[in-house]
Scaffold this motif. Sequence first.
Motif: not given
Length: 265
Positions: A173-181
Amino acid sequence: MFSSRAARIPARSFPALRAIGALILREMSASYGRSPGGYLWALLEPIGGVALLTLFFSLTFHAPPLGASFALFYATGLLPFMLFSDVQSKVANALTYSRALLAYPTVSFVDALIARLALNALTKLVVSYLVLHGCLLMFDTRASPDPLRIFEAAGLAVLLSFGIGTLNCYLFLRAPVWQQIWSILMRPMFLISGVFFLTDQLPRWAVDTLWFNPLVHVIGYLRRSFFPTYQPDYLSAFYVIGVSLVALALGLLALRRSYRVLLAR
């Protein structure tokens, strides 16, 4: 006087349990209610996939590193990995999935996390039981399952899934790019978690490096519960519990402070 008071108790008792139950039924209906067979497919699909992969590798590799059946050796590595991968993913997306229901004051973010954990962990545990029991019935495994140790390994897997999933719920939720990482990081995990090999048979430097992967411990504990002669010295339940509880505490504290703001973005 007492009868009227008693009549009011059920309406106010265990609101969290009622909310969790409603969330579980909602997810079962939304995920499986429209498909033929319903929730049964949640069990049959992974069982079929694991069975086919297990059969393929058992025909390809006739000498497992441990025991007499490659099917059981492979299943004891793959099943805890699948449980962790699937359950933590469901928990990590719990608030996004239940965004609309979290607007109601009776539904808390913890209810949404627990509901997704309960449904998906129970499903994966049933799948694991059926596959492992099937291996014991169909193959000459020469294994001696220890129920208490199996429960210990299952508990570690579920706790780790909940802890990492809760922390990822905040990070997604905080950093959506973390989901891809995170998705990229999970790809090599299948190879470095000990699904296909025994960690303690690797060079010492590799064992010391892989020790920091909590899944290596979970898989090691499950294999030890089926093969009493297998007693690796690298296992640490305290490490898995510590990683799980630290991740869970950080995730819960961060979500409590900001989940409404993050969902409103």
